[in-house]
Scaffold this motif. Structure first.
Motif, PDB file in Angstrom:
ATOM      1  N   GLY A 272      61.524  39.144  99.920  1.00 38.62           N
ATOM      2  CA  GLY A 272      61.173  40.523 100.212  1.00 38.62           C
ATOM      3  C   GLY A 272      61.078  40.769 101.704  1.00 38.62           C
ATOM      4  O   GLY A 272      61.795  40.165 102.505  1.00 38.62           O
ATOM      5  N   ASP A 273      60.142  41.640 102.066  1.00 36.03           N
ATOM      6  CA  ASP A 273      59.964  42.063 103.451  1.00 36.03           C
ATOM      7  C   ASP A 273      59.245  40.980 104.254  1.00 36.03           C
ATOM      8  O   ASP A 273      58.194  40.472 103.838  1.00 36.03           O
ATOM      9  CB  ASP A 273      59.147  43.362 103.471  1.00 36.03           C
ATOM     10  N   ALA A 274      59.777  40.647 105.421  1.00 39.59           N
ATOM     11  CA  ALA A 274      59.174  39.602 106.256  1.00 39.59           C
ATOM     12  C   ALA A 274      57.853  40.044 106.891  1.00 39.59           C
ATOM     13  O   ALA A 274      57.143  39.224 107.481  1.00 39.59           O
ATOM     14  CB  ALA A 274      60.161  39.184 107.347  1.00 39.59           C
ATOM     15  N   ARG A 275      57.498  41.326 106.757  1.00 40.18           N
ATOM     16  CA  ARG A 275      56.266  41.831 107.382  1.00 40.18           C
ATOM     17  C   ARG A 275      55.053  41.732 106.463  1.00 40.18           C
ATOM     18  O   ARG A 275      54.046  42.403 106.686  1.00 40.18           O
ATOM     19  CB  ARG A 275      56.473  43.286 107.808  1.00 40.18           C
ATOM     20  N   TRP A 276      55.098  40.880 105.471  1.00 42.06           N
ATOM     21  CA  TRP A 276      54.016  40.790 104.478  1.00 42.06           C
ATOM     22  C   TRP A 276      52.742  40.181 105.051  1.00 42.06           C
ATOM     23  O   TRP A 276      51.655  40.420 104.543  1.00 42.06           O
ATOM     24  CB  TRP A 276      54.472  39.932 103.287  1.00 42.06           C
ATOM     25  N   ARG A 277      52.830  39.391 106.126  1.00 42.14           N
ATOM     26  CA  ARG A 277      51.677  38.627 106.611  1.00 42.14           C
ATOM     27  C   ARG A 277      50.516  39.516 107.052  1.00 42.14           C
ATOM     28  O   ARG A 277      49.355  39.249 106.727  1.00 42.14           O
ATOM     29  CB  ARG A 277      52.094  37.709 107.772  1.00 42.14           C
ATOM     30  N   ASP A 278      50.831  40.553 107.837  1.00 43.54           N
ATOM     31  CA  ASP A 278      49.756  41.423 108.329  1.00 43.54           C
ATOM     32  C   ASP A 278      48.980  42.046 107.180  1.00 43.54           C
ATOM     33  O   ASP A 278      47.748  42.126 107.213  1.00 43.54           O
ATOM     34  CB  ASP A 278      50.332  42.515 109.224  1.00 43.54           C
ATOM     35  N   SER A 279      49.713  42.481 106.151  1.00 46.19           N
ATOM     36  CA  SER A 279      49.059  43.094 104.996  1.00 46.19           C
ATOM     37  C   SER A 279      48.173  42.090 104.273  1.00 46.19           C
ATOM     38  O   SER A 279      47.046  42.405 103.858  1.00 46.19           O
ATOM     39  CB  SER A 279      50.116  43.654 104.032  1.00 46.19           C
ATOM     40  N   TYR A 280      48.665  40.856 104.124  1.00 44.68           N
ATOM     41  CA  TYR A 280      47.889  39.831 103.422  1.00 44.68           C
ATOM     42  C   TYR A 280      46.622  39.477 104.193  1.00 44.68           C
ATOM     43  O   TYR A 280      45.524  39.389 103.615  1.00 44.68           O
ATOM     44  CB  TYR A 280      48.758  38.587 103.222  1.00 44.68           C
ATOM     45  N   LEU A 281      46.745  39.276 105.492  1.00 45.90           N
ATOM     46  CA  LEU A 281      45.572  38.941 106.305  1.00 45.90           C
ATOM     47  C   LEU A 281      44.575  40.099 106.323  1.00 45.90           C
ATOM     48  O   LEU A 281      43.352  39.887 106.316  1.00 45.90           O
ATOM     49  CB  LEU A 281      46.008  38.580 107.719  1.00 45.90           C
ATOM     50  N   HIS A 282      45.106  41.322 106.331  1.00 43.95           N
ATOM     51  CA  HIS A 282      44.230  42.498 106.263  1.00 43.95           C
ATOM     52  C   HIS A 282      43.467  42.519 104.951  1.00 43.95           C
ATOM     53  O   HIS A 282      42.282  42.865 104.899  1.00 43.95           O
ATOM     54  CB  HIS A 282      45.065  43.765 106.432  1.00 43.95           C
ATOM     55  N   GLN A 283      44.145  42.129 103.866  1.00 49.22           N
ATOM     56  CA  GLN A 283      43.495  42.102 102.551  1.00 49.22           C
ATOM     57  C   GLN A 283      42.344  41.096 102.531  1.00 49.22           C
ATOM     58  O   GLN A 283      41.262  41.379 102.014  1.00 49.22           O
ATOM     59  CB  GLN A 283      44.516  41.727 101.476  1.00 49.22           C
ATOM     60  N   ILE A 284      42.546  39.924 103.117  1.00 49.27           N
ATOM     61  CA  ILE A 284      41.481  38.919 103.175  1.00 49.27           C
ATOM     62  C   ILE A 284      40.303  39.449 103.981  1.00 49.27           C
ATOM     63  O   ILE A 284      39.132  39.305 103.593  1.00 49.27           O
ATOM     64  CB  ILE A 284      42.012  37.604 103.764  1.00 49.27           C
ATOM     65  N   ASP A 285      40.601  40.075 105.115  1.00 49.84           N
ATOM     66  CA  ASP A 285      39.538  40.660 105.937  1.00 49.84           C
ATOM     67  C   ASP A 285      38.781  41.727 105.154  1.00 49.84           C
ATOM     68  O   ASP A 285      37.548  41.843 105.252  1.00 49.84           O
ATOM     69  CB  ASP A 285      40.122  41.272 107.209  1.00 49.84           C
ATOM     70  N   HIS A 286      39.521  42.505 104.362  1.00 44.04           N
ATOM     71  CA  HIS A 286      38.890  43.570 103.579  1.00 44.04           C
ATOM     72  C   HIS A 286      37.956  42.990 102.523  1.00 44.04           C
ATOM     73  O   HIS A 286      36.843  43.501 102.315  1.00 44.04           O
ATOM     74  CB  HIS A 286      39.958  44.434 102.922  1.00 44.04           C
TER      75      HIS A 286
END
Length: 590
Positions: free
Chosen positions: A411-425
């Motif tokens: 998929g999209d290579a930009r998934w990391r920021d979203s995943y790390l944001h989810q953990i922070d959330h």
């Protein structure tokens, strides 16, 4: 809406549903939905959300499609609709293929007014197209917070709804939930593609529920639960526990004196249904359930809800205590907690959210060529549980695409920021729960503000452990000793004529020689706030890109008028014996 149409709505309300009038907020939502407008409805459990899609469905005519993740709630809603003479059916994994096929045929032939389905049903090949051949009169998405990755109960199957709803349009969509913060509300609207929806967010204050939070060692929580429920007036009751094994063991303990059964996802569907039936028909006094499992129980006379461990978010906590007192009679919600609960949640977070490096490894193995899940797992050299968690998270955040037959592509290579944001959330949700546990204000008012209910201006509930300590079932309170009285005088003098002061700075100034511990000082401030002498406010500041919570204090008018030389009439909460180590972690020394 013309008066004639309003009269028709009220006629349906009375004739079909047997209600003399709408509850607060219901009429505006029903009017908007009947007129074909999309709606986001955030209303507490037991406040009448279901009517807000059921009445418009009857008024519009045709078949309403209701998407719900809870089989128990589905069964309950279908039974109630059929009981009042409406035609409702359901399709979910707990029904036989023959029964589900009969329900589908009834939908196709126009012999239904309501069809309830589980969200994963839309992933069955050709099923969405089958539904689209007879457009529903409206689409109700129940438990809509499940679509948001920022919510407390995110479910990936709900994320797929955005792909199927366009097939079923132009029917209006009403998204319903009892627990959605403003961030989650915005995400629901975006994910479901709601078109300029009416937002109805109100009614979060439950005036008949008294909340108390007590610090108790884990080893004492079973015995304390038994003591609380020994009084008949505190039953029926729901006891929430954090794990299946504790559901079984605590139910066994309570069964020595009460009619009690466990309820968790490890039981068979038939057994869960039987336990729920017995509880709903008052053949059980207590049900002991895991907090991770949505029960869909709609029993009006629950007197007590007990949590034997701290939930992972304020949203899930509010939803669970909302099962108490739906009949309007006085009810109690008791939360037992200690610092050990935080360690348990940290363990669950590490388990459910693998390191980003694990997801990176999977992503590097993917390409535009489809690969089977088993082959991918073997190539990644991951255990089944870790692989399933990592792949699910990679898919949710866009790094993987699932195709026909479960094959996977990159998929999209930009998934990391979203995943790390989810953990922070997720971590932030837990921090908010810790701050709620340790709050120095009315429990119910803090919940109302958390959900952004701007229509509520009441500040004190009059029933919680902050507002009415004399009503507490689990806590003791005492008068201040000489040291505490002296310290209260120093606080009043320090705050006189000043704006908000950080409680951390106050402690440093007031206790340079350690006259009181930080915990004892904070308890003194809470006692002063309980007495109406000062106001404590939770706040945050940013440091190195992170939000750091702290607490401020200021005098009220009563505090300003107080003669600091006189003894203070305070009620200070007594230590219940739990370890208070690091309890103030959520409040910094700012």
């Amino acid at each position: 809406m013309p008066e004639s149409k309003l009269a028709e709505l009220r006629g349906v309300l009375t004739r079909t549903f047997g209600y003399p009038d709408f509850r607060a907020g219901q009429e505006a939502v029903c009017r908007a939905t009947v007129e074909g407008r999309d709606v986001l409805l955030v209303m507490p459990t037991g406040s009448g959300k279901s009517l807000c899609y059921q009445l418009p469905a009857v008024a519009r005519g045709g078949v309403a499609l209701v998407i719900s993740p809870l089989i128990a709630l589905m069964e309950d809603q279908v039974a109630k609709l059929n009981q009042i003479g409406l035609h409702a059916e359901r399709i979910h994994s707990g029904r036989s293929r023959q029964a589900s096929r009969a329900a589908a045929i009834a939908y196709r032939d126009g012999n239904l007014q309501f069809l309830f389905i589980a969200p994963e049903r839309l992933s069955v090949p050709n099923f969405p197209e089958f539904l689209a051949r007879r457009k529903p009169c409206l689409i109700a998405v129940d438990e809509a917070h499940c679509i948001s990755q920022w919510g407390h109960d995110f479910r990936p199957d709900y994320r797929m709804l955005q792909h199927y709803l366009p097939l079923l349009r132009p029917s209006p969509v009403i998204a319903l939930t009892a627990t959605a913060t403003p961030v989650v509300q915005n995400d629901i609207i975006q994910q479901l593609g709601l078109d300029q929806p009416l937002r109805s967010i109100q009614g979060f204050r439950r005036k008949n529920i008294g909340i108390e939070v007590v610090e108790v060692p884990q080893s004492r929580r079973g015995d304390l639960t038994q003591q609380i429920l020994a009084e008949p007036g505190r039953r029926p009751a729901i006891v929430y526990v954090p794990a299946r094994a504790e559901s079984e063991s605590l139910a066994a303990l309570l069964s020595t004196s009460l009619r009690c059964e466990p309820y968790h996802a490890g039981l068979s569907s038939d057994r869960r249904h039987e336990v729920q039936r017995q509880f709903s028909s008052s053949n059980l006094d207590v049900i002991v359930a895991t907090i991770a499992f949505g029960m869909g129980i709609d029993k009006p006379d629950i007197r007590t809800v007990i949590h034997t461990a701290m939930p992972g978010s304020v949203e899930s906590y509010y939803q669970e205590i909302g099962r108490a007192g739906r009949d309007g009679a006085p009810s109690r919600a008791i939360l037992m907690q200690s610092y050990a609960d935080r360690r348990r949640h940290d363990f669950f977070l590490d388990r459910d959210y693998p390191p980003v490096e694990t997801l990176d490894g999977l992503f590097r193995l993917l390409s535009t060529e489809p690969i089977g899940q088993e082959q991918l797992r073997e190539s990644a050299r991951l255990g089944p549980e870790t692989f399933d968690q990592a792949l699910e998270k990679l898919w949710i955040h866009g790094g993987a695409k699932l195709g026909a037959g479960g094959n996977i592509t990159r998929g999209d290579a930009r998934w990391r920021d979203s995943y790390l944001h989810q953990i922070d959330h997720k971590t932030a949700q837990l921090d908010l729960m810790l701050r709620y546990v340790d709050t120095g204000q009315c429990r119910m008012s803090a919940l109302v503000r958390h959900f952004g209910d701007r229509s509520d201006t009441q500040s004190w509930c009059g029933h919680c452990d902050f507002c009415a300590p004399e009503q507490c079932l689990t806590q003791g309170f005492r008068e201040p000793n000489a040291t505490e009285n002296k310290m209260a005088s120093k606080v009043v003098r320090a705050l006189a004529g000043a704006a908000n002061r950080s409680t951390g700075q106050l402690y440093k100034e007031m206790c340079p020689a350690g006259e009181l511990t930080r915990n004892s000082f904070e308890e003194l401030l809470i006692a002063m706030a309980r007495a109406g002498l000062l106001t404590l406010t939770d706040a945050v500041f940013e440091k190195d890109g992170k939000e750091i919570p702290f607490r401020t204090a200021r005098l009220t008018r009563e505090g300003m008028a107080m003669n600091p030389s006189l003894p203070f009439a305070l009620q200070i909460r007594e230590d219940q014996g739990a370890s208070r180590r690091k309890k103030r972690k959520a409040v910094t020394e700012r």
